[in-house]
Write a protein that holds these residues in place. Structure first.
Motif, PDB file in Angstrom:
ATOM      1  N   ARG A   1       0.824  -1.213   0.000  1.00 16.00           N
ATOM      2  CA  ARG A   1       0.000   0.000   0.000  1.00 16.00           C
ATOM      3  C   ARG A   1       0.858   1.262   0.000  1.00 16.00           C
ATOM      4  NH1 ARG A   1      -5.253  -0.192   0.149  1.00 16.00           N
ATOM      5  NH2 ARG A   1      -5.909  -2.057   1.190  1.00 16.00           N
ATOM      6  N   THR A   2       1.970   1.221   0.691  1.00 14.83           N
ATOM      7  CA  THR A   2       2.863   2.378   0.756  1.00 14.83           C
ATOM      8  C   THR A   2       4.235   1.998   0.222  1.00 14.83           C
ATOM      9  OG1 THR A   2       3.581   1.830   2.995  1.00 14.83           O
ATOM     10  CG2 THR A   2       1.695   3.312   2.776  1.00 14.83           C
ATOM     11  N   SER A   3       4.878   2.943  -0.449  1.00 17.39           N
ATOM     12  CA  SER A   3       6.227   2.682  -0.927  1.00 17.39           C
ATOM     13  C   SER A   3       7.187   2.834   0.235  1.00 17.39           C
ATOM     14  CB  SER A   3       6.578   3.657  -2.048  1.00 17.39           C
ATOM     15  OG  SER A   3       6.523   4.974  -1.573  1.00 17.39           O
ATOM     16  N   GLY A   4       8.321   2.214   0.093  1.00 17.63           N
ATOM     17  CA  GLY A   4       9.292   2.299   1.175  1.00 17.63           C
ATOM     18  C   GLY A   4      10.405   1.308   0.955  1.00 17.63           C
ATOM     19  N   GLY A   5      11.095   0.987   2.019  1.00 16.81           N
ATOM     20  CA  GLY A   5      12.229   0.071   1.949  1.00 16.81           C
ATOM     21  C   GLY A   5      11.801  -1.367   1.728  1.00 16.81           C
ATOM     22  N   ARG A   6      12.793  -2.216   1.760  1.00 17.77           N
ATOM     23  CA  ARG A   6      12.544  -3.647   1.563  1.00 17.77           C
ATOM     24  C   ARG A   6      11.835  -4.225   2.784  1.00 17.77           C
ATOM     25  NH1 ARG A   6      16.058  -5.940  -2.354  1.00 17.77           N
ATOM     26  NH2 ARG A   6      16.316  -7.805  -1.098  1.00 17.77           N
ATOM     27  N   ARG A   7      10.846  -5.057   2.531  1.00 14.86           N
ATOM     28  CA  ARG A   7      10.108  -5.723   3.602  1.00 14.86           C
ATOM     29  C   ARG A   7       9.641  -7.074   3.091  1.00 14.86           C
ATOM     30  NH1 ARG A   7       5.502  -1.208   2.922  1.00 14.86           N
ATOM     31  NH2 ARG A   7       6.572  -0.653   1.057  1.00 14.86           N
ATOM     32  N   MET A   8       9.221  -7.924   3.994  1.00 15.47           N
ATOM     33  CA  MET A   8       8.768  -9.253   3.609  1.00 15.47           C
ATOM     34  C   MET A   8       7.463  -9.141   2.828  1.00 15.47           C
ATOM     35  SD  MET A   8      10.869 -11.580   4.331  1.00 15.47           S
ATOM     36  CE  MET A   8       9.852 -12.983   3.967  1.00 15.47           C
ATOM     37  N   MET A   9       7.443  -9.775   1.664  1.00 14.87           N
ATOM     38  CA  MET A   9       6.238  -9.849   0.842  1.00 14.87           C
ATOM     39  C   MET A   9       6.148 -11.247   0.264  1.00 14.87           C
ATOM     40  SD  MET A   9       5.929  -6.471  -1.490  1.00 14.87           S
ATOM     41  CE  MET A   9       6.860  -5.041  -1.024  1.00 14.87           C
ATOM     42  N   SER A  10       4.926 -11.658  -0.008  1.00 15.92           N
ATOM     43  CA  SER A  10       4.734 -12.951  -0.655  1.00 15.92           C
ATOM     44  C   SER A  10       3.455 -12.950  -1.468  1.00 15.92           C
ATOM     45  CB  SER A  10       4.679 -14.081   0.382  1.00 15.92           C
ATOM     46  OG  SER A  10       3.510 -13.971   1.154  1.00 15.92           O
ATOM     47  N   VAL A  11       3.427 -13.855  -2.429  1.00 13.51           N
ATOM     48  CA  VAL A  11       2.232 -14.118  -3.222  1.00 13.51           C
ATOM     49  C   VAL A  11       2.276 -15.584  -3.602  1.00 13.51           C
ATOM     50  CG1 VAL A  11       3.281 -13.454  -5.428  1.00 13.51           C
ATOM     51  CG2 VAL A  11       0.800 -13.346  -5.154  1.00 13.51           C
ATOM     52  N   SER A  12       1.123 -16.232  -3.589  1.00 11.63           N
ATOM     53  CA  SER A  12       1.067 -17.629  -4.023  1.00 11.63           C
ATOM     54  C   SER A  12      -0.264 -17.894  -4.715  1.00 11.63           C
ATOM     55  CB  SER A  12       1.249 -18.592  -2.844  1.00 11.63           C
ATOM     56  OG  SER A  12       0.106 -18.602  -2.029  1.00 11.63           O
ATOM     57  N   VAL A  13      -0.199 -18.781  -5.691  1.00  9.85           N
ATOM     58  CA  VAL A  13      -1.388 -19.224  -6.413  1.00  9.85           C
ATOM     59  C   VAL A  13      -1.353 -20.743  -6.438  1.00  9.85           C
ATOM     60  CG1 VAL A  13      -2.676 -19.167  -8.577  1.00  9.85           C
ATOM     61  CG2 VAL A  13      -1.359 -17.169  -7.859  1.00  9.85           C
TER      62      VAL A  13
ATOM     63  N   VAL B   1       2.326 -22.264  -6.097  1.00 10.57           N
ATOM     64  CA  VAL B   1       3.522 -21.619  -6.638  1.00 10.57           C
ATOM     65  C   VAL B   1       3.696 -20.344  -5.836  1.00 10.57           C
ATOM     66  CG1 VAL B   1       4.574 -20.578  -8.673  1.00 10.57           C
ATOM     67  CG2 VAL B   1       3.104 -22.591  -8.916  1.00 10.57           C
ATOM     68  N   VAL B   2       4.872 -20.170  -5.208  1.00 13.64           N
ATOM     69  CA  VAL B   2       5.073 -19.106  -4.228  1.00 13.64           C
ATOM     70  C   VAL B   2       6.262 -18.234  -4.625  1.00 13.64           C
ATOM     71  CG1 VAL B   2       5.541 -18.618  -1.794  1.00 13.64           C
ATOM     72  CG2 VAL B   2       4.210 -20.629  -2.422  1.00 13.64           C
ATOM     73  N   ASP B   3       6.114 -16.931  -4.428  1.00 17.80           N
ATOM     74  CA  ASP B   3       7.231 -15.989  -4.495  1.00 17.80           C
ATOM     75  C   ASP B   3       7.241 -15.254  -3.163  1.00 17.80           C
ATOM     76  OD1 ASP B   3       9.327 -14.353  -5.251  1.00 17.80           O
ATOM     77  OD2 ASP B   3       8.036 -12.942  -6.303  1.00 17.80           O
ATOM     78  N   LYS B   4       8.301 -15.486  -2.382  1.00 18.46           N
ATOM     79  CA  LYS B   4       8.379 -14.909  -1.043  1.00 18.46           C
ATOM     80  C   LYS B   4       9.782 -14.373  -0.831  1.00 18.46           C
ATOM     81  CE  LYS B   4       7.691 -16.163   3.781  1.00 18.46           C
ATOM     82  NZ  LYS B   4       7.306 -17.235   4.694  1.00 18.46           N
ATOM     83  N   GLY B   5       9.872 -13.157  -0.275  1.00 15.93           N
ATOM     84  CA  GLY B   5      11.179 -12.576  -0.007  1.00 15.93           C
ATOM     85  C   GLY B   5      11.062 -11.145   0.473  1.00 15.93           C
TER      86      GLY B   5
END
Length: 130
Positions: A70-82, A90-94
């Motif tokens: 929702r907000t731009s900023g530094g690196r943080r944990m994010m993930s998406v999976s389908v 299938v997961v992309d997490k980092g």
């Protein structure tokens, strides 16, 4: 045909070949820039949560998803999976600063389960697109 005409035709051919090579090198970079941020197809769902949004796209039998903060900023944990029903997710997490994904699965006519997270907040769709 005299040697001057042959040289002119060879020079023209070399110029055309060089120009087409330059376009061939430039086109994939533009295409990669577009597909690196978006999925192919049309958007079929948007899953909002406190810290971000998951965008779900469908084209043919394929389902693709990306998570945006929702907000731009530094690196943080994010993930998406389908996950297509009957298959593994299938997961992309980092640690990302702009987005997680895209991840794409071949679902055919099966239901899919989409999950996304930014930081400690997350969303889970349940079985959708059945």
């Amino acid at each position: 045909m005299d040697s001057g005409a042959i040289r002119r035709r060879l020079a023209l051919g070399a110029a055309v070949l060089a120009a087409s090579g330059a376009f061939a090198l430039a086109a994939p970079a533009q295409a990669q820039a577009v597909t690196a941020t978006d999925c192919a197809g049309r958007e079929v769902r948007t899953l909002s949560f406190a810290t971000g949004t998951v965008h779900v796209y469908r084209q043919g039998g394929y389902v693709c998803a990306i998570t945006l903060p929702r907000t731009s900023g530094g690196r943080r944990m994010m993930s998406v999976s389908v996950q297509a029903r009957g298959n593994r997710p299938v997961v992309d997490k980092g640690r990302y600063s702009h987005r997680a994904g895209p991840v794409t699965v071949h679902a055919g006519h099966r239901c899919v389960w989409v999950r996304g997270a930014v930081g400690r907040s997350s969303v889970s769709s349940g079985w959708i697109l059945c």
